[in-house]
Write an enzyme that holds these catalytic residues in place. Structure first.
Site, short mmCIF file in Angstrom:
data_model
loop_
_atom_site.label_atom_id
_atom_site.label_comp_id
_atom_site.label_asym_id
_atom_site.label_seq_id
_atom_site.Cartn_x
_atom_site.Cartn_y
_atom_site.Cartn_z
N ASP A 132 -34.19 -15.91 29.62
CA ASP A 132 -33.25 -16.21 28.53
C ASP A 132 -31.87 -16.67 29.00
OD1 ASP A 132 -35.31 -15.37 26.90
OD2 ASP A 132 -34.47 -13.37 26.58
N MET A 174 -38.36 -20.20 23.45
CA MET A 174 -37.94 -18.79 23.49
C MET A 174 -36.43 -18.67 23.75
SD MET A 174 -40.83 -16.58 25.42
CE MET A 174 -42.21 -15.91 24.52
N GLY A 190 -34.01 -35.11 25.78
CA GLY A 190 -33.46 -36.11 24.87
C GLY A 190 -33.77 -35.82 23.41
O1 F6P Z 1 -36.66 -11.89 27.03
C1 F6P Z 1 -37.68 -12.77 27.40
C2 F6P Z 1 -38.51 -13.15 26.20
O2 F6P Z 1 -39.50 -14.06 26.64
C3 F6P Z 1 -37.74 -13.74 25.02
O3 F6P Z 1 -37.38 -15.08 25.20
C4 F6P Z 1 -38.70 -13.50 23.90
O4 F6P Z 1 -38.03 -13.41 22.66
C5 F6P Z 1 -39.33 -12.17 24.26
O5 F6P Z 1 -39.14 -12.01 25.66
C6 F6P Z 1 -40.79 -12.06 23.95
O6 F6P Z 1 -41.18 -10.76 24.26
P1 F6P Z 1 -42.70 -10.29 24.39
O7 F6P Z 1 -43.27 -10.90 25.63
O8 F6P Z 1 -42.60 -8.81 24.47
O9 F6P Z 1 -43.39 -10.80 23.17
#
Ligand code: F6P
Length: 326
Positions: A132, A174, A190
């Site tokens: 993230d 994500m 882009g």
């Molecule tokens: O924090 C990393 C992340 O991939 C986020 O981008 C996403 O919201 C979350 O984890 C998803 O979590 P999980 O793998 O527990 O569904």
């Protein structure tokens, strides 16, 4: 180096991120170089509570630098949020003679580490490991570069079919509450528009731009949507746009594809630098701090700041993304 340790532990926790293995390898090899024994805690805080702890040798971390995921496995532990869970974990660390820990993970991992070390006086060092890129005190987190490269690869492929069919795609990426993955993958691919949690993007503006683009016969077939943005999911936004324009819309959610795969060279190097520096930070007497890289220099940030301070987005990048999409 002022502080002596004979046994430390390393673990990964929270969502896995490509490059975590390179960080584990760097911690283990740097510690062994300084005559410190290293233990791997498997499955993050869950494994700490269960005593899933094994000694790691130099060889044990061979042939992992290029692998995605985490060989130490990971978990999101509910039990560690409780005083009793943390007390059980402390018992296990003491049983193994572990004097300090290096935790690789995101905000939740650092929060657990800070709480634990306040209650049980075992020093922790944190390494920002999350796709993230939302940790204050480091320009980049381990896994972010790989994740955006994966996202861009996916978006490029979607663009082929979007162009062929003259369709408007909404691609959801994500990032939880942060828009870094969306901003960087959107710029790099882009995208015509990028929906972020950090900024407001009124739907009317997008529709207005779509209409103007249609008049100019400008190709506008890609919108990147951060999962935490203020307008809803990519499905919801696409449905609203389809109802108000003539565009044929489609939605792709890239999802966990972004978390996997072999880490990029950049992530491997970052993870190596952070793992190496984490051991040196411990030896220099640091505790309860996160190690990051700011402007190409190692930066040490107290957990309290790394956890609670928001990492600001670069306003000029945001402006650039808008101008380049015009
Ligand atoms: O924090 C990393 C992340 O991939 C986020 O981008 C996403 O919201 C979350 O984890 C998803 O979590 P999980 O793998 O527990 O569904």
């Amino acid at each position: 180096m002022s502080t002596k340790y004979s046994k430390i532990a390393v673990f990964t926790s929270g969502g896995d991120a490509p490059g975590m293995n390179a960080a584990v390898r760097a911690v283990v090899r740097t510690a062994i170089y300084h005559d410190i024994e290293v233990y791997g805690i498997y499955r993050g805080y869950e494994g700490m509570i269960d005593g899933d702890i094994k000694k790691l040798t130099k060889g044990a971390v061979g042939n992992i630098i290029h692998r995605g995921g985490t060989v130490l496995r990971t978990a999101r532990s509910e039990e560690f949020r409780t005083v009793e869970g943390r007390a059980e974990a402390a018992k296990q660390l003491k049983k193994h003679g572990i004097e300090a820990c290096i935790a690789i993970g995101g905000n939740g991992t650092f929060t657990g580490a800070l709480k634990f070390s306040e209650e049980h006086q075992i020093p922790f060092i944190g390494l920002p490991g999350t796709i993230d890129n939302d940790i204050y005190g480091s320009d980049y987190t381990i896994g972010f570069d790989t994740a955006i490269n994966t996202a861009v690869d996916c978006i490029d492929k979607i663009r082929d079919t979007a162009y062929s069919h003259s369709r408007l795609f909404f691609v959801e990426v994500m990032g939880r509450h942060a828009g870094y993955i969306a901003l960087y993958s959107g710029i790099a691919s882009g995208a015509g528009s990028i929906f972020l949690p950090e900024t407001e993007t009124p739907l009317d503006d997008l529709i207005d731009r779509l209409n103007k683009a249609a008049k100019r016969k400008k190709l506008f077939n890609m919108v990147v949507v951060a999962e935490g943005n203020q307008n809803g999911t990519a499905e919801e936004i696409a449905a609203k746009v389809a109802a108000r324009t003539n565009h044929e819309t489609r939605v792709t959610i890239i999802g966990h594809l972004q978390r996997g795969g072999s880490p990029t060279a950049q992530d491997r190097v970052l993870a190596s630098q952070l793992g190496y520096s984490a051991v040196h930070a411990l030896l220099n007497g640091e505790k309860n701090v996160a190690i990051g890289i700011v402007n190409d220099e190692i930066a040490i940030t107290p957990f309290n700041d790394a956890i609670y301070k928001a990492k600001p987005m670069n306003d000029d990048m945001l402006r650039m993304a808008e101008i380049l999409a015009l």
